[in-house]
Write a protein that holds these residues in place. Structure first.
Motif, PDB file in Angstrom:
ATOM      1  N   VAL A  24     -10.671  -1.675  -2.775  1.00  0.00           N
ATOM      2  CA  VAL A  24      -9.463  -1.017  -3.353  1.00  0.00           C
ATOM      3  C   VAL A  24      -9.301   0.427  -2.796  1.00  0.00           C
ATOM      4  O   VAL A  24      -8.350   1.080  -1.899  1.00  0.00           O
ATOM      5  CB  VAL A  24      -8.010  -1.379  -4.384  1.00  0.00           C
ATOM      6  CG1 VAL A  24      -8.037  -2.855  -3.909  1.00  0.00           C
ATOM      7  CG2 VAL A  24      -8.700  -0.841  -5.707  1.00  0.00           C
ATOM      8  N   HIS A  25     -10.392   0.718  -3.368  1.00  0.00           N
ATOM      9  CA  HIS A  25     -10.602   2.218  -3.524  1.00  0.00           C
ATOM     10  C   HIS A  25     -10.631   2.537  -1.958  1.00  0.00           C
ATOM     11  O   HIS A  25     -10.541   3.846  -1.138  1.00  0.00           O
ATOM     12  CB  HIS A  25     -11.662   2.772  -4.477  1.00  0.00           C
ATOM     13  CG  HIS A  25     -11.458   4.239  -3.944  1.00  0.00           C
ATOM     14  ND1 HIS A  25     -11.056   5.412  -4.303  1.00  0.00           N
ATOM     15  CD2 HIS A  25     -12.891   5.527  -4.132  1.00  0.00           C
ATOM     16  CE1 HIS A  25     -11.214   6.063  -4.530  1.00  0.00           C
ATOM     17  NE2 HIS A  25     -12.702   6.708  -3.422  1.00  0.00           N
ATOM     18  N   ARG A 178       5.162  -9.039  -8.732  1.00  0.00           N
ATOM     19  CA  ARG A 178       5.432  -8.225  -8.088  1.00  0.00           C
ATOM     20  C   ARG A 178       4.275  -6.522  -8.901  1.00  0.00           C
ATOM     21  O   ARG A 178       3.840  -5.490  -7.487  1.00  0.00           O
ATOM     22  CB  ARG A 178       6.911  -7.663  -9.242  1.00  0.00           C
ATOM     23  CG  ARG A 178       7.714  -6.119  -8.568  1.00  0.00           C
ATOM     24  CD  ARG A 178       8.310  -6.222  -9.770  1.00  0.00           C
ATOM     25  NE  ARG A 178       8.804  -6.774 -11.081  1.00  0.00           N
ATOM     26  CZ  ARG A 178       8.973  -7.015 -11.425  1.00  0.00           C
ATOM     27  NH1 ARG A 178       9.737  -7.884 -10.770  1.00  0.00           N
ATOM     28  NH2 ARG A 178       9.499  -7.577 -12.535  1.00  0.00           N
ATOM     29  N   GLN A 179       3.610  -7.339  -9.459  1.00  0.00           N
ATOM     30  CA  GLN A 179       1.915  -6.243 -10.612  1.00  0.00           C
ATOM     31  C   GLN A 179       1.607  -6.506  -9.382  1.00  0.00           C
ATOM     32  O   GLN A 179       1.030  -5.375  -8.907  1.00  0.00           O
ATOM     33  CB  GLN A 179       2.627  -6.163 -11.644  1.00  0.00           C
ATOM     34  CG  GLN A 179       3.738  -6.236 -12.947  1.00  0.00           C
ATOM     35  CD  GLN A 179       2.381  -6.747 -14.282  1.00  0.00           C
ATOM     36  OE1 GLN A 179       1.979  -5.210 -14.614  1.00  0.00           O
ATOM     37  NE2 GLN A 179       2.981  -7.069 -14.729  1.00  0.00           N
ATOM     38  N   PHE A 180       1.529  -7.690  -8.698  1.00  0.00           N
ATOM     39  CA  PHE A 180       0.344  -7.847  -7.897  1.00  0.00           C
ATOM     40  C   PHE A 180       0.332  -6.966  -6.716  1.00  0.00           C
ATOM     41  O   PHE A 180      -0.745  -7.026  -5.584  1.00  0.00           O
ATOM     42  CB  PHE A 180      -0.308  -9.068  -7.460  1.00  0.00           C
ATOM     43  CG  PHE A 180      -0.468  -9.833  -8.779  1.00  0.00           C
ATOM     44  CD1 PHE A 180      -2.339  -9.840  -9.375  1.00  0.00           C
ATOM     45  CD2 PHE A 180      -0.489 -11.137  -9.255  1.00  0.00           C
ATOM     46  CE1 PHE A 180      -2.817  -9.555 -10.385  1.00  0.00           C
ATOM     47  CE2 PHE A 180      -0.939 -11.651 -10.452  1.00  0.00           C
ATOM     48  CZ  PHE A 180      -2.425 -10.717 -11.300  1.00  0.00           C
ATOM     49  N   GLY A 181       1.290  -6.829  -6.087  1.00  0.00           N
ATOM     50  CA  GLY A 181       1.837  -6.308  -4.644  1.00  0.00           C
ATOM     51  C   GLY A 181       2.014  -5.037  -5.358  1.00  0.00           C
ATOM     52  O   GLY A 181       2.775  -3.958  -3.601  1.00  0.00           O
ATOM     53  N   ASP A 182       2.353  -4.196  -6.458  1.00  0.00           N
ATOM     54  CA  ASP A 182       2.609  -3.275  -6.434  1.00  0.00           C
ATOM     55  C   ASP A 182       1.155  -1.773  -6.023  1.00  0.00           C
ATOM     56  O   ASP A 182       0.512  -1.788  -6.559  1.00  0.00           O
ATOM     57  CB  ASP A 182       2.885  -2.791  -7.630  1.00  0.00           C
ATOM     58  CG  ASP A 182       3.452  -1.088  -8.092  1.00  0.00           C
ATOM     59  OD1 ASP A 182       2.953  -0.281  -6.627  1.00  0.00           O
ATOM     60  OD2 ASP A 182       3.991  -1.000  -8.564  1.00  0.00           O
ATOM     61  N   SER A 183       1.254  -0.955  -5.117  1.00  0.00           N
ATOM     62  CA  SER A 183       0.285  -0.343  -4.603  1.00  0.00           C
ATOM     63  C   SER A 183       0.316   0.079  -5.234  1.00  0.00           C
ATOM     64  O   SER A 183      -1.584   0.907  -5.293  1.00  0.00           O
ATOM     65  CB  SER A 183       0.616   0.261  -3.291  1.00  0.00           C
ATOM     66  OG  SER A 183       1.675   1.180  -3.605  1.00  0.00           O
ATOM     67  N   ARG A 184       0.722   0.821  -6.323  1.00  0.00           N
ATOM     68  CA  ARG A 184      -0.133   1.781  -7.640  1.00  0.00           C
ATOM     69  C   ARG A 184      -0.653   1.301  -8.707  1.00  0.00           C
ATOM     70  O   ARG A 184      -1.350   1.792  -9.108  1.00  0.00           O
ATOM     71  CB  ARG A 184       2.140   2.110  -8.107  1.00  0.00           C
ATOM     72  CG  ARG A 184       2.762   3.024  -7.386  1.00  0.00           C
ATOM     73  CD  ARG A 184       3.906   3.367  -8.498  1.00  0.00           C
ATOM     74  NE  ARG A 184       4.548   2.049  -8.227  1.00  0.00           N
ATOM     75  CZ  ARG A 184       5.855   2.283  -8.896  1.00  0.00           C
ATOM     76  NH1 ARG A 184       6.485   3.531  -9.728  1.00  0.00           N
ATOM     77  NH2 ARG A 184       6.636   0.804  -9.364  1.00  0.00           N
ATOM     78  N   HIS A 186      -3.032  -0.745  -7.763  1.00  0.00           N
ATOM     79  CA  HIS A 186      -4.234  -0.629  -7.226  1.00  0.00           C
ATOM     80  C   HIS A 186      -5.556   0.720  -6.836  1.00  0.00           C
ATOM     81  O   HIS A 186      -5.993   1.067  -6.392  1.00  0.00           O
ATOM     82  CB  HIS A 186      -3.745  -1.477  -5.163  1.00  0.00           C
ATOM     83  CG  HIS A 186      -3.328  -2.418  -4.903  1.00  0.00           C
ATOM     84  ND1 HIS A 186      -2.863  -2.391  -4.010  1.00  0.00           N
ATOM     85  CD2 HIS A 186      -2.964  -3.246  -6.386  1.00  0.00           C
ATOM     86  CE1 HIS A 186      -2.103  -3.733  -3.773  1.00  0.00           C
ATOM     87  NE2 HIS A 186      -2.485  -4.028  -4.890  1.00  0.00           N
ATOM     88  N   ARG A 187      -5.493   1.706  -7.921  1.00  0.00           N
ATOM     89  CA  ARG A 187      -6.039   2.110  -8.634  1.00  0.00           C
ATOM     90  C   ARG A 187      -6.480   1.920  -9.815  1.00  0.00           C
ATOM     91  O   ARG A 187      -6.090   1.796 -10.224  1.00  0.00           O
ATOM     92  CB  ARG A 187      -5.617   3.498  -7.996  1.00  0.00           C
ATOM     93  CG  ARG A 187      -4.446   3.500  -8.820  1.00  0.00           C
ATOM     94  CD  ARG A 187      -3.837   4.915  -8.387  1.00  0.00           C
ATOM     95  NE  ARG A 187      -1.903   5.347  -8.531  1.00  0.00           N
ATOM     96  CZ  ARG A 187      -2.136   5.290  -9.755  1.00  0.00           C
ATOM     97  NH1 ARG A 187      -3.340   6.385 -10.414  1.00  0.00           N
ATOM     98  NH2 ARG A 187      -0.625   6.327 -10.439  1.00  0.00           N
TER      99      ARG A 187
END
Length: 491
Positions: A24-25, A178-184, A186-187
């Motif tokens: 994801v990085h 919703r959490q899996f789809g939140d781009s925030r 993914h870091r």
């Protein structure tokens, strides 16, 4: 793969964490989530790869049905959607019933009709109760129009996410996808990593250093064949009460902590239930997500609080009896669930009459009832339960075991005037001294604040140091012993 195993702690978890965030990085979010799904499947297949296909079919089947139900709701095809929903629930319960209850039902049918029964010896697929309930809730919500257009990747993560896959919590699609789809998310977030590791360390210590210690005394009491005296029976029942507490609490902590490493907050599933002052409060603290599921998808559809008082009480009893059966194919679980249903009904009547107890008495009554009900939960059959229960009320065994342990000349010298001394300091209790010392420590620990209450938002250096110490102790104990499986893995 146990959370408390070296394979998980030193290999699987670090590898899954490193690969996921490396992808994801690099901007490969879809690849990262796909890698995490594969990691989830590997985690599940570690137990028995034969049932990996069952999990995958279940995910694809329910995702397809849920998507179709959502489309039907938007089109207003309510009647057709009801047929699809009925089919979906029947298919899920049919699979669960076959793998978990087929032998139980056939055996009881044979007993009732006087026929014979050849055991099918079906191996229970790991976590089938948990992922079945999660997906039934998803289908019902899709029928109600309460689901969004989720993609298959996020749905697969929702069902198979390894921290909650095996023994819960029973998560809801709205709080996970919703959490899996939140781009925030993914870091890597250092604060979440710190909190996750602290709570994971606390859970590891609870499991391997506390729960597994109580397990040896509980097993010795429940699995024995000879009669239990008063102190031995209470040692057995209380040991199991604390074993289950720290085992499930430890699992919930480790699941929550592992998920936090991936920036996913699982719903709170365990909140100091032995502090409860009534049975209703107990179920607001113990296996919180199971109680939520039973309320939303069993109790309320039965009528909930909307019917007359007699109907409400029967709804409570039916709901928790089914909750007991959910735990396993045994009349012991049914009795346990029935006891809790009746207790909740009695509490409702008590509260409706405006009656109250002093807080210490309310806590004592609640704890003793929960401890009593756990005897049926732990016992393999009624004979085993009766053996422990009889010992718990066999006050006469205090004097019998005391007199048997003293030499004859001492008895002759003491005479009847020493009866009071024998009752106060019986040698039989001295034999159980290590167990009761551990039980006193257990009571002290359950009186402490729950780790979620002070770790989640404000981890300090002292907390981190303390968690590191608990983790080191946990690893030392784990490597020096054969850790038992988490108890809820059986359900």
């Amino acid at each position: 793969m146990l959370f408390s195993s070296p394979e998980f702690i030193f290999v699987f978890l670090p590898a899954a964490f490193a690969v996921y965030f490396a992808l994801v990085h690099a901007g490969l979010d879809v690849a990262g989530r796909g890698c995490l799904v594969i990691a989830n499947l590997v985690f599940y297949a570690w137990w028995n790869s034969a049932y990996l296909l069952l999990l995958m079919i279940s995910v694809l089947f329910n995702y397809s049905l849920g998507s179709e139900l959502g489309r039907m709701h938007r089109k207003g095809s309510i009647r057709a959607a009801r047929v699809v929903l009925t089919f979906g629930i029947a298919a899920n319960l049919g699979a669960l019933g076959y793998f978990k209850y087929a032998d139980f039902l056939m055996e009881n049918y044979a007993t009732a009709t006087g026929g014979s029964h050849v055991a099918l010896n079906i191996l229970l697929p790991l976590a089938i109760s948990f992922f079945t309930f999660q997906q039934i809730a998803y289908l019902v919500d899709s029928y109600r129009g309460q689901t969004l257009e989720y993609d298959l990747m996020n749905y697969a993560l929702f069902v198979s996410f390894f921290p909650q896959l095996i023994a819960g919590p029973i998560v809801h699609h709205s709080e996970m996808m919703r959490q899996f789809g939140d781009s925030r998310n993914h870091r890597m977030i250092p604060g979440n990593i710190t909190v996750g590791l602290i709570i994971f360390a606390i859970g590891l210590f609870k499991k391997v250093a506390i729960a597994d210690t109580f397990a040896t005394w509980a097993d010795a009491g429940f699995d024995g064949t000879g009669p239990l005296d008063f102190f031995g029976a209470w040692a057995a029942s209380l040991s199991y009460t604390f074993q289950l507490y720290f085992d499930f609490s430890g699992y919930c902590d480790m699941a929550y902590g592992a998920a936090m490493l991936f920036n996913i907050r699982l719903p709170l599933n365990f909140l100091s239930p032995y502090k409860s002052l009534d049975i209703q409060d107990f179920w607001r603290r113990w296996h919180i997500t199971l109680g939520r599921f039973l309320r939303d998808y069993v109790y309320i559809p039965l009528g909930g609080n909307r019917a007359g008082e007699a109907r409400v009480l029967s709804n409570l009893i039916v709901t928790f009896t089914l909750g007991g059966l959910w735990h396993g194919a045994s009349w012991m679980f049914v009795i346990w669930g029935l006891m809790h249903g009746v207790a909740l009904a009695a509490h409702r009547v008590w509260r409706g009459a405006g009656l109250r107890m002093p807080r210490p008495l309310a806590w004592l009554v609640t704890f003793l009832f929960v401890n009593l009900a756990w005897v049926f939960f732990r016992a393999t059959d009624m004979a085993s339960a009766k053996r422990v229960l009889w010992g718990m009320v066999d006050i006469g065994s205090i004097r019998r075991t005391t007199l048997d342990s003293l030499p004859t000349e001492s008895l002759a010298w003491a005479g009847k005037g020493m009866d009071w001394l024998l009752a106060v300091s019986p040698p039989a209790l001295a034999v159980q001294a290590p167990v009761y010392a551990a039980l006193l420590l257990g009571f002290a620990l359950i009186a402490c604040r729950n780790p979620y209450q002070f770790v989640t938002d404000h981890p300090s250096n002292a907390m981190t140091l303390g968690a590191g110490l608990l983790f080191a102790i946990g690893i030392y104990v784990m490597l020096g012993s054969t850790s038992t499986v988490f108890l809820y893995f059986n359900f």
